[in-house]
Design a protein around this motif. Structure first.
Motif, short mmCIF file in Angstrom:
data_model
loop_
_atom_site.label_atom_id
_atom_site.label_comp_id
_atom_site.label_asym_id
_atom_site.label_seq_id
_atom_site.Cartn_x
_atom_site.Cartn_y
_atom_site.Cartn_z
N ARG A 164 0.82 -1.21 0.00
CA ARG A 164 0.00 0.00 0.00
C ARG A 164 0.85 1.26 0.00
N TYR A 165 2.05 1.18 0.58
CA TYR A 165 2.93 2.34 0.69
C TYR A 165 4.33 1.99 0.16
N PRO A 166 4.46 1.85 -1.17
CA PRO A 166 5.75 1.42 -1.72
C PRO A 166 6.89 2.42 -1.48
N TRP A 167 6.56 3.66 -1.18
CA TRP A 167 7.56 4.69 -0.94
C TRP A 167 8.15 4.60 0.46
N LEU A 168 7.50 3.83 1.35
CA LEU A 168 7.90 3.83 2.75
C LEU A 168 9.28 3.21 2.97
N LYS A 169 9.58 2.10 2.31
CA LYS A 169 10.88 1.45 2.52
C LYS A 169 12.05 2.34 2.08
N PRO A 170 11.99 2.97 0.87
CA PRO A 170 13.09 3.88 0.53
C PRO A 170 13.24 5.05 1.50
N VAL A 171 12.12 5.54 2.03
CA VAL A 171 12.19 6.62 3.01
C VAL A 171 12.90 6.15 4.28
N LEU A 172 12.57 4.94 4.72
CA LEU A 172 13.22 4.39 5.91
C LEU A 172 14.69 4.09 5.65
N ASP A 173 15.02 3.64 4.43
CA ASP A 173 16.41 3.32 4.09
C ASP A 173 17.29 4.57 4.05
N VAL A 198 17.91 4.56 14.50
CA VAL A 198 17.25 3.56 15.36
C VAL A 198 15.79 3.42 14.97
N VAL A 199 15.09 4.55 14.83
CA VAL A 199 13.66 4.53 14.46
C VAL A 199 13.49 3.91 13.07
N SER A 200 14.38 4.28 12.14
CA SER A 200 14.31 3.73 10.78
C SER A 200 14.50 2.22 10.77
N THR A 201 15.48 1.73 11.53
CA THR A 201 15.75 0.29 11.58
C THR A 201 14.56 -0.45 12.19
N LEU A 202 14.00 0.09 13.26
CA LEU A 202 12.81 -0.52 13.85
C LEU A 202 11.63 -0.47 12.88
N GLY A 203 11.52 0.62 12.14
CA GLY A 203 10.46 0.74 11.13
C GLY A 203 10.60 -0.28 10.02
N LEU A 204 11.84 -0.49 9.56
CA LEU A 204 12.09 -1.51 8.53
C LEU A 204 11.75 -2.91 9.04
N TRP A 205 12.09 -3.16 10.31
CA TRP A 205 11.77 -4.45 10.91
C TRP A 205 10.26 -4.65 11.00
N ALA A 206 9.54 -3.59 11.40
CA ALA A 206 8.07 -3.68 11.49
C ALA A 206 7.45 -3.86 10.11
N VAL A 224 15.49 -7.78 9.62
CA VAL A 224 16.56 -6.80 9.49
C VAL A 224 17.82 -7.58 9.14
N SER A 225 18.54 -7.14 8.11
CA SER A 225 19.72 -7.88 7.66
C SER A 225 20.86 -7.72 8.65
N THR A 262 25.67 -2.07 10.93
CA THR A 262 25.73 -0.62 10.71
C THR A 262 25.17 0.13 11.91
N LEU A 263 24.01 -0.32 12.40
CA LEU A 263 23.39 0.33 13.55
C LEU A 263 24.31 0.29 14.77
N VAL A 264 24.92 -0.86 15.04
CA VAL A 264 25.81 -0.99 16.20
C VAL A 264 27.01 -0.04 16.07
N LEU A 265 27.62 0.00 14.88
CA LEU A 265 28.78 0.87 14.69
C LEU A 265 28.40 2.34 14.78
N VAL A 266 27.20 2.69 14.29
CA VAL A 266 26.73 4.07 14.41
C VAL A 266 26.52 4.43 15.88
N LEU A 267 25.91 3.51 16.63
CA LEU A 267 25.69 3.76 18.06
C LEU A 267 27.02 3.94 18.80
N VAL A 268 27.99 3.08 18.48
CA VAL A 268 29.28 3.14 19.18
C VAL A 268 30.07 4.38 18.76
N PHE A 269 30.30 4.55 17.46
CA PHE A 269 31.18 5.63 17.01
C PHE A 269 30.47 6.98 17.01
#
Length: 197
Positions: A4-13, A54-62, A67-68, A74-81
């Motif tokens: 229904r919302y094909p634009w949503l995944k690219p927005v989250l990415d 973080v919100v984007s990754t959770l959104g992709l998972w939902a 989640v790959s 990437t998320l872990v390294l972003v959080l750390v660095f």
């Protein structure tokens, strides 16, 4: 929901990266004071980027139900660095993050080649059905690409201005990856698995 919302995944990415870019442009010449500490526009953009990712990754998972491993790494390294850059008020840690991500990906793919495993196919096989030989060639090429991108990131952040690095990170690295994927179109065709009719 995805249909229904094909634009949503690219927005989250791509949304978090664009948010970082816009916040940086708005505050690059400003000093932002938070919790009694002065931060540059770059650090402030990093501070906004982390929760956005973080919100984007959770959104992709939902949205997709998965989640790959690359997204998690990437998320872990972003959080750390990113966290280190904010905590120490030093942008160098966040600028090093792409280097480490690309070295990690190159290491994983390089190990897969040595161990004769086809991990890239596990991640992309559903979207891109190819014979094993095609996956091996693509894995070699992607390993070299990630090594080159790691070196390039180091050169850009260490020798050029902060603004140049932000443009490079936002658009340059994305464009390099896009061109790489397009440049391998012949490989995809040559080793494609024909669907049974």
């Amino acid at each position: 929901m995805n249909e229904r919302y094909p634009w949503l995944k690219p927005v989250l990415d791509f949304g978090p990266l664009l948010i970082f870019f816009v916040v940086y442009l708005l505050y690059r010449n400003e000093t932002v004071t938070l919790w009694g500490q002065d931060y540059s526009g770059f650090i402030f953009a990093t501070l906004v980027f982390i929760p956005a990712l973080v919100v984007s990754t959770l959104g992709l998972w939902a949205l997709t139900g998965k989640v790959s491993a690359m997204q998690i790494a990437t998320l872990v390294l972003v959080l750390v660095f990113g966290g280190l850059s904010i905590w120490l008020n030093d942008p160098r840690f966040f600028k090093m993050k792409p280097t480490l991500i690309y070295l990690l990906f190159a290491g994983i793919l390089g190990f897969a080649l040595i161990a004769d495993r086809n991990w890239l196919q596990l991640v992309l096989g559903e979207a891109l059905p190819m014979r094993a030989e095609g996956w091996r060639i693509l894995t070699i090429r992607m390993t070299l690409l990630f090594l080159a991108m790691a070196v390039l990131n180091e050169i850009v952040w260490r020798t050029m201005s902060e603004s140049t690095w932000v443009y490079f990170k936002t658009f340059g690295l994305t464009l390099i990856l896009f061109v790489f994927l397009l440049a391998n179109a012949k490989l995809y065709r040559d080793y494609a698995i024909e669907e049974e009719r």
